[in-house]
Design a protein around this motif. Structure first.
Motif, PDB file in Angstrom:
ATOM      1  N   LEU A  70       0.805  -1.220   0.000  1.00  0.00           N
ATOM      2  CA  LEU A  70       0.000   0.000   0.000  1.00  0.00           C
ATOM      3  C   LEU A  70       0.839   1.270   0.000  1.00  0.00           C
ATOM      4  O   LEU A  70       0.323   2.348  -0.318  1.00  0.00           O
ATOM      5  N   ALA A  71       2.093   1.151   0.373  1.00  0.00           N
ATOM      6  CA  ALA A  71       3.012   2.297   0.347  1.00  0.00           C
ATOM      7  C   ALA A  71       2.440   3.521   1.065  1.00  0.00           C
ATOM      8  O   ALA A  71       2.414   4.636   0.536  1.00  0.00           O
ATOM      9  N   GLY A  72       1.948   3.295   2.263  1.00  0.00           N
ATOM     10  CA  GLY A  72       1.461   4.406   3.069  1.00  0.00           C
ATOM     11  C   GLY A  72      -0.024   4.680   2.964  1.00  0.00           C
ATOM     12  O   GLY A  72      -0.547   5.521   3.706  1.00  0.00           O
ATOM     13  N   ARG A  73      -0.707   4.000   2.050  1.00  0.00           N
ATOM     14  CA  ARG A  73      -2.154   4.202   1.923  1.00  0.00           C
ATOM     15  C   ARG A  73      -2.879   3.294   2.914  1.00  0.00           C
ATOM     16  O   ARG A  73      -2.476   2.175   3.183  1.00  0.00           O
ATOM     17  N   GLY A  74      -4.003   3.774   3.412  1.00  0.00           N
ATOM     18  CA  GLY A  74      -4.897   2.947   4.198  1.00  0.00           C
ATOM     19  C   GLY A  74      -4.431   2.632   5.609  1.00  0.00           C
ATOM     20  O   GLY A  74      -3.348   3.026   6.058  1.00  0.00           O
ATOM     21  N   LEU A  86      -8.363 -12.532   9.316  1.00  0.00           N
ATOM     22  CA  LEU A  86      -9.380 -11.492   9.293  1.00  0.00           C
ATOM     23  C   LEU A  86      -8.696 -10.175   8.935  1.00  0.00           C
ATOM     24  O   LEU A  86      -7.721  -9.781   9.573  1.00  0.00           O
ATOM     25  N   LEU A  87      -9.217  -9.502   7.908  1.00  0.00           N
ATOM     26  CA  LEU A  87      -8.703  -8.195   7.502  1.00  0.00           C
ATOM     27  C   LEU A  87      -9.708  -7.122   7.897  1.00  0.00           C
ATOM     28  O   LEU A  87     -10.878  -7.170   7.489  1.00  0.00           O
ATOM     29  N   THR A  88      -9.285  -6.165   8.684  1.00  0.00           N
ATOM     30  CA  THR A  88     -10.147  -5.062   9.101  1.00  0.00           C
ATOM     31  C   THR A  88      -9.415  -3.738   8.896  1.00  0.00           C
ATOM     32  O   THR A  88      -8.187  -3.700   8.809  1.00  0.00           O
ATOM     33  N   GLY A  89     -10.182  -2.663   8.845  1.00  0.00           N
ATOM     34  CA  GLY A  89      -9.592  -1.347   8.675  1.00  0.00           C
ATOM     35  C   GLY A  89     -10.153  -0.649   7.454  1.00  0.00           C
ATOM     36  O   GLY A  89     -11.258  -0.959   6.988  1.00  0.00           O
ATOM     37  N   GLU A  90      -9.385   0.284   6.904  1.00  0.00           N
ATOM     38  CA  GLU A  90      -9.856   1.100   5.792  1.00  0.00           C
ATOM     39  C   GLU A  90      -8.791   1.183   4.703  1.00  0.00           C
ATOM     40  O   GLU A  90      -7.593   1.241   5.001  1.00  0.00           O
ATOM     41  N   VAL A  91      -9.256   1.224   3.450  1.00  0.00           N
ATOM     42  CA  VAL A  91      -8.378   1.452   2.294  1.00  0.00           C
ATOM     43  C   VAL A  91      -9.062   2.470   1.386  1.00  0.00           C
ATOM     44  O   VAL A  91     -10.293   2.577   1.381  1.00  0.00           O
ATOM     45  N   PRO A  92      -8.285   3.226   0.585  1.00  0.00           N
ATOM     46  CA  PRO A  92      -8.893   4.308  -0.199  1.00  0.00           C
ATOM     47  C   PRO A  92      -9.706   3.854  -1.402  1.00  0.00           C
ATOM     48  O   PRO A  92     -10.634   4.566  -1.813  1.00  0.00           O
ATOM     49  N   THR A  93      -9.402   2.677  -1.983  1.00  0.00           N
ATOM     50  CA  THR A  93     -10.110   2.253  -3.196  1.00  0.00           C
ATOM     51  C   THR A  93     -10.433   0.766  -3.138  1.00  0.00           C
ATOM     52  O   THR A  93      -9.832   0.004  -2.370  1.00  0.00           O
ATOM     53  N   ASN A 115     -12.461 -10.868   4.472  1.00  0.00           N
ATOM     54  CA  ASN A 115     -12.088  -9.498   4.121  1.00  0.00           C
ATOM     55  C   ASN A 115     -13.181  -8.526   4.550  1.00  0.00           C
ATOM     56  O   ASN A 115     -14.207  -8.392   3.909  1.00  0.00           O
ATOM     57  N   GLU A 116     -12.940  -7.832   5.650  1.00  0.00           N
ATOM     58  CA  GLU A 116     -13.876  -6.843   6.179  1.00  0.00           C
ATOM     59  C   GLU A 116     -13.354  -5.424   6.008  1.00  0.00           C
ATOM     60  O   GLU A 116     -13.786  -4.506   6.714  1.00  0.00           O
ATOM     61  N   LEU A 117     -12.416  -5.244   5.082  1.00  0.00           N
ATOM     62  CA  LEU A 117     -11.892  -3.905   4.829  1.00  0.00           C
ATOM     63  C   LEU A 117     -12.980  -3.008   4.254  1.00  0.00           C
ATOM     64  O   LEU A 117     -13.755  -3.427   3.397  1.00  0.00           O
ATOM     65  N   ALA A 118     -13.007  -1.775   4.703  1.00  0.00           N
ATOM     66  CA  ALA A 118     -13.970  -0.789   4.188  1.00  0.00           C
ATOM     67  C   ALA A 118     -13.258   0.183   3.263  1.00  0.00           C
ATOM     68  O   ALA A 118     -12.122   0.591   3.526  1.00  0.00           O
ATOM     69  N   VAL A 119     -13.906   0.537   2.159  1.00  0.00           N
ATOM     70  CA  VAL A 119     -13.365   1.533   1.239  1.00  0.00           C
ATOM     71  C   VAL A 119     -13.844   2.900   1.718  1.00  0.00           C
ATOM     72  O   VAL A 119     -14.984   3.304   1.476  1.00  0.00           O
ATOM     73  N   MET A 120     -12.968   3.598   2.409  1.00  0.00           N
ATOM     74  CA  MET A 120     -13.322   4.877   3.017  1.00  0.00           C
ATOM     75  C   MET A 120     -12.054   5.517   3.574  1.00  0.00           C
ATOM     76  O   MET A 120     -11.000   4.867   3.644  1.00  0.00           O
ATOM     77  N   PRO A 121     -12.119   6.792   3.980  1.00  0.00           N
ATOM     78  CA  PRO A 121     -10.951   7.419   4.605  1.00  0.00           C
ATOM     79  C   PRO A 121     -10.549   6.699   5.889  1.00  0.00           C
ATOM     80  O   PRO A 121     -11.378   6.072   6.552  1.00  0.00           O
TER      81      PRO A 121
END
Length: 255
Positions: A70-74, A86-93, A115-121
């Protein structure tokens, strides 16, 4: 002696958590599968030393791979239990969401991914601090609850959603669910649980769990009234097709 220490620790943590109000509505989702039977000890770690080491290694390697990709994203949290991630947290896209899953899929020893990642800030420091606080309260109430194998459950909270990971009997899962749902600040409970046979005899299939939880056939939890429930499905991807897929179920509203 162990029981007394556990209750004392739970009381101390609960005292620190005092003062918060109950959430009005706690949605509930379940991700579960079947596992083999075995002798159970209420307060002991159910994973072998080898499995614990494998889970720790998966978390470290996968987390570093995600950071590099991700190089600093998310903001991504990787949690492994019995090699299930389990993947949690946020990613930009959405592309980043799929990238993270792909990277973690390539981590040695990973058997499946939820995969429970949310696409959001990204969530801010206040939200993350509150999530940590909620996790602590859930763990504290587990210590003081009758029938919850505290060391056999991993608890993770992201943006008010509390995730329970472990290998439990249907009764243990139902009790743990009710305790988590009745904890102030919890907005949704997601179970990433493998069901195992009750040591008293007999086995329970995953299909039996929604009924047991929905009908309220669990040990009573004192101190707080159960909030309402709105069901919320969980979407997940099975990584290794050779293994039985994780069964995804939703529960009806609690009465």
């Amino acid at each position: 002696m162990t029981f007394s220490v556990n209750r004392l620790a739970g009381a101390c943590l609960l005292a620190a958590a005092a003062g918060a109000g109950l959430s009005a509505c706690v949605p509930l989702a379940i991700v579960g599968g079947a596992a083999g039977a075995g002798t159970l000890v209420l307060t002991s770690e159910r994973r072998s030393n080898e499995t614990q080491t494998a889970d720790n290694t998966i978390e470290q390697n996968a987390q570093q791979s995600v950071i590099n990709a991700l190089a600093g994203r998310g903001h991504v949290t990787v949690t492994s239990y019995y090699r299930k991630v389990l993947l949690t947290g946020e990613v930009p896209t959405e592309q980043d969401r799929q990238l993270v899953e792909s990277v973690v899929k390539g981590t040695p020893s990973v058997t499946s991914i939820v995969n429970e990642l949310a696409v959001m800030p990204n969530s801010g420091p206040t939200q993350r601090s509150n999530d940590t606080y909620i996790t602590g309260k859930v763990k504290a109430r587990f210590l003081d609850a009758n029938g919850v194998p505290t060391r056999a459950i991993r608890v993770v909270t992201e943006r008010g959603s509390t995730y329970l990971m472990g290998r439990l009997t249907a009764q243990e899962m139902a009790v743990a669910t009710e305790v988590a749902r009745q904890t102030a600040g919890v907005q949704r409970v997601v179970r990433v649980i493998d069901l195992i046979a009750d040591p008293a005899g007999g086995s329970v299939s995953p299909a039996a769990s929604p009924a047991s939880a929905a009908t309220g056939a669990v040990a009573p939890v004192t101190g707080e009234a159960a909030p309402g429930v709105v069901t919320q499905p969980v979407v997940q991807t099975t990584v290794q097709e050779a293994r039985p897929p994780i069964e995804v179920q939703t529960l009806p509203p609690a009465k």
